[in-house]
Design a protein around this motif. Sequence first.
Motif, PDB file in Angstrom:
ATOM      1  N   VAL A 170       6.135  -2.258  -2.248  1.00  0.00           N
ATOM      2  CA  VAL A 170       6.039  -2.888  -0.934  1.00  0.00           C
ATOM      3  C   VAL A 170       5.069  -2.101  -0.048  1.00  0.00           C
ATOM      4  CG1 VAL A 170       7.302  -3.352   1.194  1.00  0.00           C
ATOM      5  CG2 VAL A 170       8.297  -3.969  -1.011  1.00  0.00           C
ATOM      6  N   ASP A 171       5.126  -0.772  -0.081  1.00  0.00           N
ATOM      7  CA  ASP A 171       4.195   0.039   0.715  1.00  0.00           C
ATOM      8  C   ASP A 171       2.759  -0.189   0.279  1.00  0.00           C
ATOM      9  OD1 ASP A 171       6.347   1.037   2.067  1.00  0.00           O
ATOM     10  OD2 ASP A 171       6.491   2.899   0.886  1.00  0.00           O
ATOM     11  N   ILE A 172       2.533  -0.272  -1.040  1.00  0.00           N
ATOM     12  CA  ILE A 172       1.159  -0.479  -1.540  1.00  0.00           C
ATOM     13  C   ILE A 172       0.632  -1.853  -1.115  1.00  0.00           C
ATOM     14  CG2 ILE A 172      -0.224  -0.741  -3.652  1.00  0.00           C
ATOM     15  CD1 ILE A 172       1.634   1.325  -4.948  1.00  0.00           C
ATOM     16  N   ILE A 173       1.470  -2.869  -1.264  1.00  0.00           N
ATOM     17  CA  ILE A 173       1.020  -4.231  -0.911  1.00  0.00           C
ATOM     18  C   ILE A 173       0.780  -4.329   0.591  1.00  0.00           C
ATOM     19  CG2 ILE A 173       1.779  -6.638  -0.833  1.00  0.00           C
ATOM     20  CD1 ILE A 173       3.312  -6.079  -3.447  1.00  0.00           C
ATOM     21  N   THR A 174       1.677  -3.681   1.391  1.00  0.00           N
ATOM     22  CA  THR A 174       1.515  -3.713   2.847  1.00  0.00           C
ATOM     23  C   THR A 174       0.210  -3.025   3.265  1.00  0.00           C
ATOM     24  OG1 THR A 174       3.913  -3.682   3.103  1.00  0.00           O
ATOM     25  CG2 THR A 174       2.596  -3.136   5.035  1.00  0.00           C
ATOM     26  N   GLY A 175      -0.047  -1.868   2.608  1.00  0.00           N
ATOM     27  CA  GLY A 175      -1.307  -1.162   2.929  1.00  0.00           C
ATOM     28  C   GLY A 175      -2.532  -1.951   2.530  1.00  0.00           C
ATOM     29  N   ALA A 176      -2.460  -2.631   1.363  1.00  0.00           N
ATOM     30  CA  ALA A 176      -3.625  -3.435   0.928  1.00  0.00           C
ATOM     31  C   ALA A 176      -3.838  -4.625   1.855  1.00  0.00           C
ATOM     32  CB  ALA A 176      -3.377  -3.917  -0.509  1.00  0.00           C
ATOM     33  N   SER A 177      -2.706  -5.202   2.341  1.00  0.00           N
ATOM     34  CA  SER A 177      -2.841  -6.343   3.262  1.00  0.00           C
ATOM     35  C   SER A 177      -3.437  -5.894   4.579  1.00  0.00           C
ATOM     36  CB  SER A 177      -1.460  -6.979   3.506  1.00  0.00           C
ATOM     37  OG  SER A 177      -0.912  -7.439   2.278  1.00  0.00           O
ATOM     38  N   ALA A 178      -3.093  -4.686   5.008  1.00  0.00           N
ATOM     39  CA  ALA A 178      -3.634  -4.183   6.294  1.00  0.00           C
ATOM     40  C   ALA A 178      -5.121  -3.975   6.204  1.00  0.00           C
ATOM     41  CB  ALA A 178      -2.927  -2.896   6.688  1.00  0.00           C
ATOM     42  N   LEU A 179      -5.607  -3.576   5.027  1.00  0.00           N
ATOM     43  CA  LEU A 179      -7.046  -3.383   4.865  1.00  0.00           C
ATOM     44  C   LEU A 179      -7.796  -4.709   4.865  1.00  0.00           C
ATOM     45  CD1 LEU A 179      -7.103  -0.574   2.155  1.00  0.00           C
ATOM     46  CD2 LEU A 179      -7.541  -0.336   4.599  1.00  0.00           C
TER      47      LEU A 179
END
Length: 296
Positions: free
Chosen positions: A287-296
């Motif tokens: 979830v943290d990885i997907i959230t960070g990728a979405s923020a980028l």
Amino acid sequence: MLSRQTVARLAAQPSLAAAPSSARNMATLRELELRLKSVRNIEKITKSMKMIASTKLAKAQRAMQNGKQYGIANSEVFQNAEPSEAPKRKLFIVISSDKGLCGGIHSSVSKATRRAITAGEHGAAPDSPIMVIGDKSKAQLSRTLGNNLALTFNAIGRDIPTFADAAGVADLIIKSGVKYDAIAIVYNKFVSAISYESAVAEVLNEEALKESPGFKAYEMEDDVTKDLAEFSLANAIYAALTEGHACEQSARRNAMDNASKNASDMIGSLQMQFNRGRQAAITNELVDIITGASAL
């Protein structure tokens, strides 16, 4: 003053005192892993002790069959030598051992002795002397009947009890100077490989044998009756020791079997908790990885 954007950004940041959720999950998983390792080691020990007790039980049962022959001979003697009057003072001999991890094998004879002393069973009196073979029952009886303890023995029958052990105990009892008219031996009676029960075997002393009508019918020298009383006491103690030893090994095997089953159930429960915790930690990281990728 701070702008609204700065205040909102500071409020969104995690506090320094609170640890990240991933760190908490890692600590919990580490604790579960250590506990799993500990329980697995305990299971290995209990399984090994069960195998050892099973091997010793076969030897103990063979020794018990031989020891029972001594008890049968004793019972035939005392059946024909019933005393003319009931014994006034009885000495209680409690058959136990020095080892634990065998269920309630020691508390069984301790409870039977306390019940006999307090309720007056088997001709017992509140001041009846008690002699204990084994440290376990000694510790239990010393709490409530410490004033009644006259003599204690340990290191008797560490392996398989022998007649020499019983003869040594009988000799020390006779030389102890404790006054008694009869002896009540409290021991564990072997019922089956999974059950036992407390029992009491009675032995008459020299004077009671002399005064019994069955012995008065024959002309015997004093030394003969004295030797017969000592030999009968050693026989009875030997029979009780061998039967108690067989009960102890049987109870230890059953206790280790139950402990192994409980450890196996605990391992299954801990393994499930560990798997759930690990899956939750992996999900949080994704979830943290997907959230960070979405923020980028």
